[in-house]
Design an enzyme around this catalytic site. Structure first.
Site, short mmCIF file in Angstrom:
data_model
loop_
_atom_site.label_atom_id
_atom_site.label_comp_id
_atom_site.label_asym_id
_atom_site.label_seq_id
_atom_site.Cartn_x
_atom_site.Cartn_y
_atom_site.Cartn_z
N TRP A 57 6.17 -2.46 41.20
CA TRP A 57 6.27 -3.90 41.49
C TRP A 57 6.29 -4.76 40.24
CZ3 TRP A 57 6.36 -7.16 45.79
CH2 TRP A 57 6.00 -8.48 45.55
N ASP A 60 5.93 -12.31 38.31
CA ASP A 60 6.25 -13.33 37.31
C ASP A 60 6.52 -12.78 35.90
OD1 ASP A 60 5.07 -14.49 39.49
OD2 ASP A 60 3.48 -15.49 38.38
#
Ligand code: FRU
Length: 515
Positions: A57, A60
């Site tokens: 994953w 930002d």
């Protein structure tokens, strides 16, 4: 929706060469690939020239910074996709922001520490010659520091962490995270994202002389929610959904102006204005991207003085599909920001991306009415530059990733009546897991100004730049291996294609950065 029934077919564009595979541009990976890496490297949905971690994953982008010949990029990383694990700071570096080298994790949660449940977003800066990171430890949300060695490969957390252990006394904030620090006069200033329930978002400003002790000064800027929020849609109050919490504030000078970016309500909003007496005043307001799939954007100034922006390219497919893929998210292509002659924000792809261009195909001066296939251009990894005069057409543009039977296709167009650039992904995939939608970006063409689109296709990622002032990011997950076609179209009128340049794009690693 483009079907045979809607359009008059024309195969006016002669098929010449089919683009050959582009090859790869960057250094060899020294490691041998295991079964997971092999699967990810062969996944046609995985981008081949966007930056992303080896697996799992990413959200930002954090703390982009130029230091000793390299652009360093950090990012929010979890070692699981769903359910998500605690966040780490992943780390990579690049000499040209095109080719990347993975580096060891920069920050990991410390058991029992203020970041025991995760190292959330923040920024990097150089403090008197020392690489320094500022980030949010959770839970509760507090601000922490870490310093790095000269290579930026090992990081040491400050013994005084958290350096800010709670929001300002007396302020009931909805959140308190995603700090940035810069030096001004003889002080260091820090922004922290926050907001107030029922009132909107806020960027809080702090000052310090030594980085260890911080005084709250005042809000740098506040604004009400950008969109009306329907609180009946969810049982629990969500401060970000309501626009009462600003994530990832990014504040910087640009030309004669200052720019503030905040992420909330699914979008990155920009304000362009002036900064004086440590307060920001907005003059204009806009969106960094018309789609909710480009989020938490963060910028830095590179060694040439350019302001470069990165965003998190979110997924649009189901959690289950992301889990079974074994990876989720990507970092957007770098965008160069500038202020145009009207005082608006200009966004262009980083010129160095042209290094990725391989085989080239050009089409010029074609009248477009109905559907005009361009059989000489095909691919899932392309840069397409299109200059089109919309003429009398109600809507005109380009179709990409099109299967021969048209069951899968992605439309990028200009709607003259509404003055929107449209990215329609509702028919991009036959998979039920792919959440296709239509994304809109406002674009008012000046008299005589043609539509200028730059479209990057990279596996499941689509990034569109329209006339340097509107961007749209999409995710598409075509299921068919022959969904590679390209066509032009004009609906209810005639448009003129001035030129179309298509480049096959090279990969930035042999194995799609899985090692
Ligand atoms: C934005 C965000 C930030 C937070 C981080 C956690 O996407 O919610 O506000 O620091 O992600 O990963």
């Amino acid at each position: 929706m483009i079907t045979r029934r809607c359009f008059l077919f024309r195969s006016a564009l002669a098929a010449t060469t089919v683009l050959s595979r582009g090859g790869h541009l960057c250094g060899e990976s020294g490691q041998s690939a295991g079964p997971v890496q092999k699967r990810l490297a062969a996944d046609p949905q995985r981008p081949q020239y966007h930056f992303l971690p080896k697996a799992n994953w990413v959200n930002d982008p954090n703390g982009p910074i130029f230091w000793k010949g390299y652009c360093h990029l950090f990012y929010q990383y979890s070692s699981t996709v769903f359910p998500q694990g605690p966040k780490y700071w992943g780390h990579a570096r690049s000499k040209d922001m095109v080719c990347w080298e993975h580096l060891p994790m920069a920050l990991s949660p410390t058991p029992g520490g203020p970041d025991k449940d995760g190292c959330w977003s923040g920024s990097a800066f150089i403090n008197e010659g020392v690489p320094t990171l500022v980030y949010t430890g959770v839970f509760p949300q507090v601000q922490c520091l870490a310093t790095g060695d000269d290579d930026m490969t090992t990081w040491k957390k400050a013994s005084g962490n958290p350096v800010v252990g709670s929001p300002p006394a007396g302020l009931a904030v909805t959140g308190f995270r995603d700090p940035s620090i810069w030096r001004e006069d003889d002080s260091c200033l820090m922004t922290v994202g926050a907001g107030f329930q029922g009132q909107g978002g806020a960027v809080l400003l702090y000052g310090s002389k030594d980085l260890g002790h911080w005084d709250y000064l005042h809000p740098l800027f506040t604004a009400p929610p950008f969109e009306r929020h329907d609180s009946t849609l969810s049982v629990r109050y969500d401060s970000v959904g309501a626009g009462d919490m600003w994530e990832c504030p990014d504040f910087f000078p640009l030309g004669q102006k200052h720019v503030l970016l905040v992420s909330t309500q699914g979008r990155v909003h920009n304000f362009v204005g002036t900064y004086s007496d440590r307060k920001f005043q907005a003059e204009t307001q806009g969106l960094i991207d018309g789609s909710a799939l480009h989020y938490a954007a963060k910028s830095f100034e590179d060694h040439q003085g350019r302001r470069i922006l990165w965003g998190w390219v979110r997924e649009a497919r189901s959690d289950a599909a992301q889990n079974s893929a074994g990876w989720s998210g990507a970092i957007s292509l770098p965008r160069v920001l500038s202020i145009d002659s009207q005082g608006g924000l200009r966004m262009d792809p980083l010129p160095e991306l042209a290094r990725l261009r391989g085989a080239h195909n050009r089409i010029a001066n074609v009248e477009v009415s109905g559907l005009v296939p361009a059989p000489q251009i095909r691919g899932r990894s392309l840069e397409i530059q299109l200059v089109m005069d919309p003429g009398s057409a109600k809507e005109a543009g380009i179709i990409v990733r099109r299967s021969p039977d048209e069951l899968e296709e992605t439309l990028i167009s200009y709607d003259a009546a509404t003055q929107y650039v449209v990215l329609a992904t509702g028919r991009s995939s036959l998979s039920r897991d792919a959440g296709g939608r239509t994304y809109l970006g406002a674009l008012k063409l000046n008299p005589g100004e043609p539509l200028r689109l730059t479209v990057f296709l990279d596996g499941s990622v689509v990034e569109v730049f329209a006339n340097s002032r509107t961007c749209l990011t999409g995710r598409i997950y075509p299921t068919r291996s022959d969904s590679l076609g390209v066509a032009l179209f004009a609906r209810e009128g005639r448009a003129r294609l001035k030129s179309l340049d298509a480049y096959e794009m090279k990969t930035i690693s042999r194995d799609r950065l899985t090692t």
